[in-house]
Design a protein around this motif. Structure first.
Motif, PDB file in Angstrom:
ATOM      1  N   ARG A 120      43.733  24.787  50.308  1.00  0.00           N
ATOM      2  CA  ARG A 120      43.166  25.018  48.984  1.00  0.00           C
ATOM      3  C   ARG A 120      42.896  23.653  48.356  1.00  0.00           C
ATOM      4  O   ARG A 120      43.820  22.885  48.103  1.00  0.00           O
ATOM      5  N   LYS A 126      40.159  28.762  43.604  1.00  0.00           N
ATOM      6  CA  LYS A 126      39.531  30.060  43.887  1.00  0.00           C
ATOM      7  C   LYS A 126      39.197  30.204  45.370  1.00  0.00           C
ATOM      8  O   LYS A 126      38.087  30.575  45.751  1.00  0.00           O
ATOM      9  N   ASP A 128      39.190  32.063  48.760  1.00  0.00           N
ATOM     10  CA  ASP A 128      39.144  33.474  49.129  1.00  0.00           C
ATOM     11  C   ASP A 128      39.059  33.607  50.643  1.00  0.00           C
ATOM     12  O   ASP A 128      38.710  32.669  51.352  1.00  0.00           O
ATOM     13  N   ARG A 165      35.044  30.381  45.700  1.00  0.00           N
ATOM     14  CA  ARG A 165      34.096  31.264  45.028  1.00  0.00           C
ATOM     15  C   ARG A 165      33.337  30.578  43.897  1.00  0.00           C
ATOM     16  O   ARG A 165      32.150  30.874  43.676  1.00  0.00           O
ATOM     17  N   GLY A 254      39.005  38.923  48.009  1.00  0.00           N
ATOM     18  CA  GLY A 254      39.816  38.797  46.797  1.00  0.00           C
ATOM     19  C   GLY A 254      39.014  38.722  45.516  1.00  0.00           C
ATOM     20  O   GLY A 254      39.473  39.172  44.459  1.00  0.00           O
ATOM     21  N   ALA A 255      37.815  38.147  45.578  1.00  0.00           N
ATOM     22  CA  ALA A 255      37.000  37.985  44.377  1.00  0.00           C
ATOM     23  C   ALA A 255      36.568  39.312  43.787  1.00  0.00           C
ATOM     24  O   ALA A 255      36.207  39.384  42.598  1.00  0.00           O
ATOM     25  N   PRO A 260      40.734  39.061  40.000  1.00  0.00           N
ATOM     26  CA  PRO A 260      40.599  38.586  41.381  1.00  0.00           C
ATOM     27  C   PRO A 260      41.947  38.219  42.005  1.00  0.00           C
ATOM     28  O   PRO A 260      42.876  37.815  41.305  1.00  0.00           O
ATOM     29  N   PHE A 262      42.905  35.652  44.437  1.00  0.00           N
ATOM     30  CA  PHE A 262      42.624  34.475  45.243  1.00  0.00           C
ATOM     31  C   PHE A 262      43.876  34.032  46.000  1.00  0.00           C
ATOM     32  O   PHE A 262      44.998  34.385  45.633  1.00  0.00           O
TER      33      PHE A 262
END
Length: 287
Positions: A120, A126, A128, A165, A254-255, A260, A262
């Protein structure tokens, strides 16, 4: 279990070999003419590797090696977007399924191997998941007919096509940035040689996050089946051995939840397809 061929590393050395109970049987030292699995695929010799491992003992026990992405330096990784009916509906733009497929490219550096964490990045929280099946081209060509397209596949593998995202919406026209953060996705764990069209035409595909099923569909429901993908892509670019086509993800990323869902450090994502196996990855923050 199907025959499985993997790229892996132990210490500072890289190998390829055949997956066995308890570990890996390295066969790459026997074939210096093929430095990586890309050259093996180009030579149409995956079956030779399987035969070379017959009757041999594990050279690298589980825990002594790490999985790498199966094809370390493909010329092209082409991804197909919005390829399941429910994914098209997710966009809520009132448009029917498109006449032609959406495509984008990813760089090899944007993927990591099975068992390694997705990263990440500092730039976004964000991250995903997108579980997909990927096909490895064995026989290249241009203007490949649909009816012959599946005969151009050498092997199958799995992909977690991790996506930032917010970064796919940084500009009006493209998604390249959000699809190419270093180690934001995963590919593997191995290659399964492609011997029968039934291995891809209607395959069950699921994605789980921390044991919860998030994506669940079958390749038989694709709007653009894999044969059409190969035919369409080969219309505008020459496919070469080792090229990878990532074939599309089902609904359930996930979005699309409210709010959401994430990915965060500590999560475990499993992408599973019948006849191929399971790709597992955790999540870690960029340092």
């Amino acid at each position: 279990m199907p025959d499985r061929i993997a790229s892996f590393s132990a210490g500072d050395e890289s190998f390829y070999g055949v997956v066995a109970d308890g570990g890996m049987i390295a066969v790459s030292p026997d074939f210096p003419q093929w430095p990586t699995l890309r050259e093996v695929v180009e030579a149409s010799e995956l079956e030779t590797l399987i035969q070379a491992a017959r009757g041999r003992s594990v050279t690298h026990p589980d825990g002594s090696f790490r999985y790498d992405i199966p094809i370390p330096a493909p010329e092209k990784i082409i991804c197909v977007g919005v390829n399941f009916p429910d994914r098209n509906a997710e966009y809520k733009d009132g448009q029917e399924a498109p006449a032609n497929m959406s495509l984008f490219v990813r760089f090899p550096r944007s993927f990591t191997g099975h068992g390694q964490p997705l990263i990440r990045p500092k730039a976004s929280d964000k991250l995903d998941y997108e579980g997909e099946i990927a096909v490895v081209i064995g026989k290249g060509g241009r203007h490949i007919p649909d009816a012959e397209a599946l005969d151009h596949i050498a092997a199958l593998t799995l992909c977690n096509e991790g996506t930032l995202r917010d970064w796919v919406r940084h500009a009006k026209f493209n998604v390249t940035q959000g699809k190419n953060f270093d180690q934001s996705g995963a590919m593997g764990p191995w290659l399964v040689p492609f011997r029968d069209h039934a291995q891809i035409t209607d395959v069950h595909l699921t994605t789980r996050v921390n044991g919860e099923i998030r994506q669940d569909d079958r390749t038989g429901r694709m709007m653009f089946p894999v044969a059409r993908q190969i035919a369409y892509i080969s219309t505008f670019t020459t496919l070469v051995p080792g090229d990878i086509i990532v074939t599309g993800t089902p609904t359930g990323a996930g979005a699309r939840f409210d709010p959401p869902k994430f990915l965060k450090p500590g999560d475990e994502i499993e992408v599973e397809a019948e006849g191929i196996g399971t790709l597992k990855n955790g999540v870690a923050d960029e340092t």
